[in-house]
Design an enzyme around this catalytic site. Structure first.
Site, PDB file in Angstrom:
ATOM      1  N   TRP A   2      -3.597  -9.338  -2.429  1.00 52.87           N
ATOM      2  CA  TRP A   2      -2.347  -9.619  -3.149  1.00 52.87           C
ATOM      3  C   TRP A   2      -2.499 -10.877  -3.990  1.00 52.87           C
ATOM      4  O   TRP A   2      -2.123 -10.903  -5.162  1.00 52.87           O
ATOM      5  CB  TRP A   2      -1.198  -9.755  -2.136  1.00 52.87           C
ATOM      6  N   GLU A  12       2.338  -8.021 -10.398  1.00 47.18           N
ATOM      7  CA  GLU A  12       3.448  -8.972 -10.366  1.00 47.18           C
ATOM      8  C   GLU A  12       3.491  -9.937 -11.545  1.00 47.18           C
ATOM      9  O   GLU A  12       4.036 -11.031 -11.425  1.00 47.18           O
ATOM     10  CB  GLU A  12       3.439  -9.745  -9.039  1.00 47.18           C
ATOM     11  N   HIS A  95       1.114 -24.929   4.811  1.00 47.30           N
ATOM     12  CA  HIS A  95       1.010 -24.564   6.224  1.00 47.30           C
ATOM     13  C   HIS A  95      -0.381 -24.896   6.750  1.00 47.30           C
ATOM     14  O   HIS A  95      -1.374 -24.731   6.060  1.00 47.30           O
ATOM     15  CB  HIS A  95       1.217 -23.058   6.426  1.00 47.30           C
ATOM     16  N   TYR A  96      -0.409 -25.318   7.998  1.00 48.43           N
ATOM     17  CA  TYR A  96      -1.666 -25.368   8.731  1.00 48.43           C
ATOM     18  C   TYR A  96      -1.349 -24.943  10.155  1.00 48.43           C
ATOM     19  O   TYR A  96      -0.500 -25.564  10.782  1.00 48.43           O
ATOM     20  CB  TYR A  96      -2.298 -26.766   8.743  1.00 48.43           C
ATOM     21  N   HIS A 104      -2.325 -22.351  -1.030  1.00 49.48           N
ATOM     22  CA  HIS A 104      -1.029 -22.072  -1.638  1.00 49.48           C
ATOM     23  C   HIS A 104      -0.013 -23.073  -1.105  1.00 49.48           C
ATOM     24  O   HIS A 104      -0.174 -23.614  -0.012  1.00 49.48           O
ATOM     25  CB  HIS A 104      -0.593 -20.628  -1.376  1.00 49.48           C
ATOM     26  N   HIS A 106       4.194 -23.884  -0.589  1.00 48.72           N
ATOM     27  CA  HIS A 106       5.521 -23.283  -0.462  1.00 48.72           C
ATOM     28  C   HIS A 106       6.582 -24.198  -1.076  1.00 48.72           C
ATOM     29  O   HIS A 106       6.551 -25.409  -0.867  1.00 48.72           O
ATOM     30  CB  HIS A 106       5.860 -23.063   1.016  1.00 48.72           C
TER      31      HIS A 106
END
Length: 164
Positions: A2, A12, A95-96, A104, A106
């Protein structure tokens, strides 16, 4: 796949909110699939970097500061322009452990309790930038706490190693 489809403009393309095409310091900003874009209370976008060799927070060094600063500044500007939400009303984090290993970032509405936005997993981008500016190898040597579900293979590996 994706992620690569977005970066290669195979999917997209109509959802892209902003793109900085620079191969080293650029990224694509798209609405997260969890956000239906009907209301701003649960605003959720993701900035996906063009560089494929950066997998997670652990890979970041001071070399990546221009990239991270671009994401922070241009991401806030693009969201303010498109959705009218100022940067002061955004939570911007990594994030981790990440859900997929391609760097990426957020972007969520500050009032939205997004999955993984809690302190155990989320690392604010502004803090990441400050940490790397002070110590280029901060994330290579720092102990990072993160939650795991009991049924995750990584949790089982930690159990086997006596680390849980």
């Amino acid at each position: 796949q994706w992620v690569y489809n977005i970066l290669e403009k195979k999917a997209e393309t109509d959802r892209i909110v902003h793109e900085n095409p620079d191969p080293s310091n650029g990224f694509v900003l798209v609405p997260d699939l969890k956000w239906n874009q009907n209301q701003l209370d649960d605003l959720y976008l993701v900035a996906v970097v063009h560089r494929r060799e950066i997998k997670s927070l652990r890979d970041l060094t001071a070399e990546h500061l221009p990239l991270l600063r671009n994401i922070l500044q241009e991401g806030k500007e693009a969201i303010a322009k498109r959705f009218g939400v100022p940067g002061s009303q955004l939570r911007i984090y990594l994030h981790y452990q990440p859900s997929y290993y391609h760097l990426h970032v957020h972007f969520t509405a500050l009032g939205y309790d997004a999955p993984g936005s809690s302190v155990e997993r989320a690392h604010l981008l502004a803090d990441v930038i400050d940490n790397l500016a002070g110590d280029s190898t901060f994330y290579q040597k720092r102990a990072l706490t993160f939650p795991l579900r009991a049924d995750e293979p990584l949790f089982k590996k930690f159990q086997e190693a006596g680390k849980v």
